[in-house]
Write an enzyme that holds these catalytic residues in place. Sequence first.
Site, mmCIF file in Angstrom:
data_model
loop_
_atom_site.group_PDB
_atom_site.id
_atom_site.type_symbol
_atom_site.label_atom_id
_atom_site.label_comp_id
_atom_site.label_asym_id
_atom_site.label_seq_id
_atom_site.Cartn_x
_atom_site.Cartn_y
_atom_site.Cartn_z
ATOM 1 N N GLY A 18 -23.866 -81.867 32.934
ATOM 2 C CA GLY A 18 -23.188 -82.329 31.967
ATOM 3 C C GLY A 18 -22.335 -81.548 31.346
ATOM 4 O O GLY A 18 -22.027 -80.347 31.929
ATOM 5 N N GLU B 257 -27.552 -87.876 39.593
ATOM 6 C CA GLU B 257 -27.544 -87.308 41.060
ATOM 7 C C GLU B 257 -25.949 -86.952 41.154
ATOM 8 O O GLU B 257 -25.688 -85.699 41.709
ATOM 9 C CB GLU B 257 -27.914 -88.478 41.845
ATOM 10 N N ASP C 179 -36.096 -85.109 36.142
ATOM 11 C CA ASP C 179 -36.151 -85.329 34.635
ATOM 12 C C ASP C 179 -37.044 -84.413 33.805
ATOM 13 O O ASP C 179 -38.317 -84.275 34.187
ATOM 14 C CB ASP C 179 -36.616 -86.892 34.602
ATOM 15 N N SER D 76 -28.357 -77.832 20.043
ATOM 16 C CA SER D 76 -28.390 -78.722 19.028
ATOM 17 C C SER D 76 -27.353 -79.372 18.642
ATOM 18 O O SER D 76 -26.188 -79.097 19.377
ATOM 19 C CB SER D 76 -29.546 -78.309 17.862
ATOM 20 N N LYS E 137 -25.389 -83.536 13.945
ATOM 21 C CA LYS E 137 -26.041 -84.538 13.253
ATOM 22 C C LYS E 137 -27.311 -84.316 13.081
ATOM 23 O O LYS E 137 -28.016 -85.363 12.616
ATOM 24 C CB LYS E 137 -25.795 -85.732 14.630
ATOM 25 N N LYS F 232 -33.023 -84.738 17.422
ATOM 26 C CA LYS F 232 -32.828 -83.464 17.795
ATOM 27 C C LYS F 232 -33.106 -82.520 16.442
ATOM 28 O O LYS F 232 -33.580 -81.482 16.844
ATOM 29 C CB LYS F 232 -31.054 -83.318 17.767
ATOM 30 N N ASN G 28 -18.535 -81.724 17.258
ATOM 31 C CA ASN G 28 -18.295 -82.355 18.322
ATOM 32 C C ASN G 28 -17.319 -81.538 19.474
ATOM 33 O O ASN G 28 -16.688 -80.811 19.100
ATOM 34 C CB ASN G 28 -17.357 -83.554 18.107
ATOM 35 N N SER H 237 -15.839 -83.446 26.159
ATOM 36 C CA SER H 237 -17.066 -83.633 26.670
ATOM 37 C C SER H 237 -17.226 -85.210 26.890
ATOM 38 O O SER H 237 -16.431 -85.921 26.426
ATOM 39 C CB SER H 237 -18.178 -83.288 25.500
ATOM 40 N N GLU I 218 -24.008 -94.294 12.148
ATOM 41 C CA GLU I 218 -22.957 -93.473 12.080
ATOM 42 C C GLU I 218 -22.523 -93.065 10.687
ATOM 43 O O GLU I 218 -22.686 -94.029 9.683
ATOM 44 C CB GLU I 218 -21.579 -93.979 12.736
#
Length: 644
Positions: A315, A340, A365, A430, A433, A445, A472, A476, A568
């Site tokens: 990621g 993958e 996973d 973390s 949020k 989280k 943020n 990303s 949100e």
Amino acid sequence: MTQKNEPENKMNEVNVLLNLANIRYLPRYIIIAIDVFLIGVSTFFSFKILEKVLNHSDFIAESFAGYALIIAVSLFYMYVFKTYAGIIRHSTFYDLLNLLWCIVATTFTLWALSGVYNMVYDHSVPENISFFIVFFFFSFSTLFMFRLFVKEMFRWIKEYKDNSLKKRILILGISDYSVAIANSIIESHNLQYKLKGFLTKRNDSRNAKIFGLDIMTQDTFIKTPKEELEIDGILILKENLSANELTEWVNLFLEKEMEIFQAPLVEEFNPEKIHTNIRSFQIEDLLNREPICIENEEVRLIHENKSVLVTGGAGSIGSEIVRKVASYKPSKVVVVDQAETPLHEIQLEMNEKFPDIDFEFILADITNKKRLESIFTKFNFDLVYHAAAYKHVPMIENNPHEAVWVNILGTQNLAKLSVLYNIKTFVMVSTDKAVNPTNVMGASKRSAELLVQSLQFLPENKTKFITTRFGNVLGSNGSVIPLFKKQIEAGGPITITHPDIVRYFMTISEACELVLQASTMGKGGEIFVFDMGKPVKIKDLAIKMIKLSGKEPEKDILLKYTGLRPGEKLYEELLSDNTKNLPTPHHKIMVSMDPHKEYNEIKDLLEQIENATLSHDNNQIVRILKNMVPEFISNNSIFEKLDR
């Protein structure tokens, strides 16, 4: 109207020059015809000069036969020395030498023929030698000047064409570094920028020049209309400016509809690579704050010759952690991810950049406890960086059972295995949020934070559990800036959930440096938070991005408000209202003293939420989440009914 047509007229002019410059070469018969004409002209003027100076008429120049003989001999030696074969614009010393030998041979042959003629017909014309000397210099000079003229004409056309296509820029500042950048631009002829001068706030440099270029003051720049400035853009040296100065200048340039370019950092500056180091100014450059400086020696020591596991390593955050960890020469880096294709891509990148590092890329996973246990058994890890998580708020709001499986139970698998295998340090990534969460993602989280904190105080635990919390991350996957860029490229509209929504931002590099620094600072059980600076209004962010792309907001690109998404909120928080912040040795990093829970209490709630997840009872899942995180109050969500 004139200003709108100026670029079009400029391009038409460039196209004409481009067509001239693209002519491959003149046909050989045209070159021969021009050379013959110049030989004839040289003969005529040689005769006229002798006639004026010596008052004598030479037979060679007096008759048509004489002209024909000179041209015939010249043509013969042009063929012998191939003076017509070279492309004139690319003439070299070799071509010049051939031309010289051609004229020498022609002159001596004509002189010899003249001598034979004089002997046969008993003529005595000693001035013939004068004619041939004048003819030699005249013919060589005219043929040489013709070639020089063509060569220079094409060089001038190419230079004019290149300059017409170059962006005319000013450099912001007159520091030593600004001057060094300017010198590199001037000396780099292939660069797409043409330096027109310097721009500064200082008024004492009004009449001074650098490299013969004017220094413009800020006042003059502001007062002068754009069309009179004759400038396309500004080159910024960002590290010479404070955050406020940078914002002030960028706003001014955007008002003037100027392109903005970013110069390389001092440590990255290389005059030979200046053409690749100058880039367009991005919104990320404006949002960056004073970068966090990590203690490289401490970070190096904690990673050097160590075995490291990175979950979510394919990621945005995880892959950057992998890159940074690899630079400290660990003995082993194991990268785990369930995606993958991204995992394959990071594998290719790491194997190329760090061929000496022992990598293992595992498709797995984190919800699969047995699979994880086999990994922990095989590799003797020293550190675990846990970046695997589901993070998209609306998606998770609609699929709370997946948030529980990955963000909570997946974290539990990793954390408990870390205790079991005596991992030295466990660092969890973390989010802001998790503070006073209004959505399932944030609550999941926060639950994970409570879980790892509770494990810290188990009697059998020898692992340092550390949590890092930040806002943020620019660039990303799924972040707002890449989305806005795509929308701008597509012609709009830019979609914003609410005109007043604000967010904290940091770069991927900053986020990962915080994570690595936390691994050295933590004693166990802390939640580290980063000084994120001032929050950014998303609407203002969108408007600046539109202007930086050279377009006009609400005219070229529309802004469309779609309403807050499920879960949100308008304002994100980094620290809970009822917490106390403790300073750390790093002024940009603090410790949030959030209240924590005992493991037995967490354990019971985890068992309940796992059972609810197996039955896919979303209401029950969220109800238990609210028990785990009492401050979790749903907003703009179907789960608001559970708060009543």
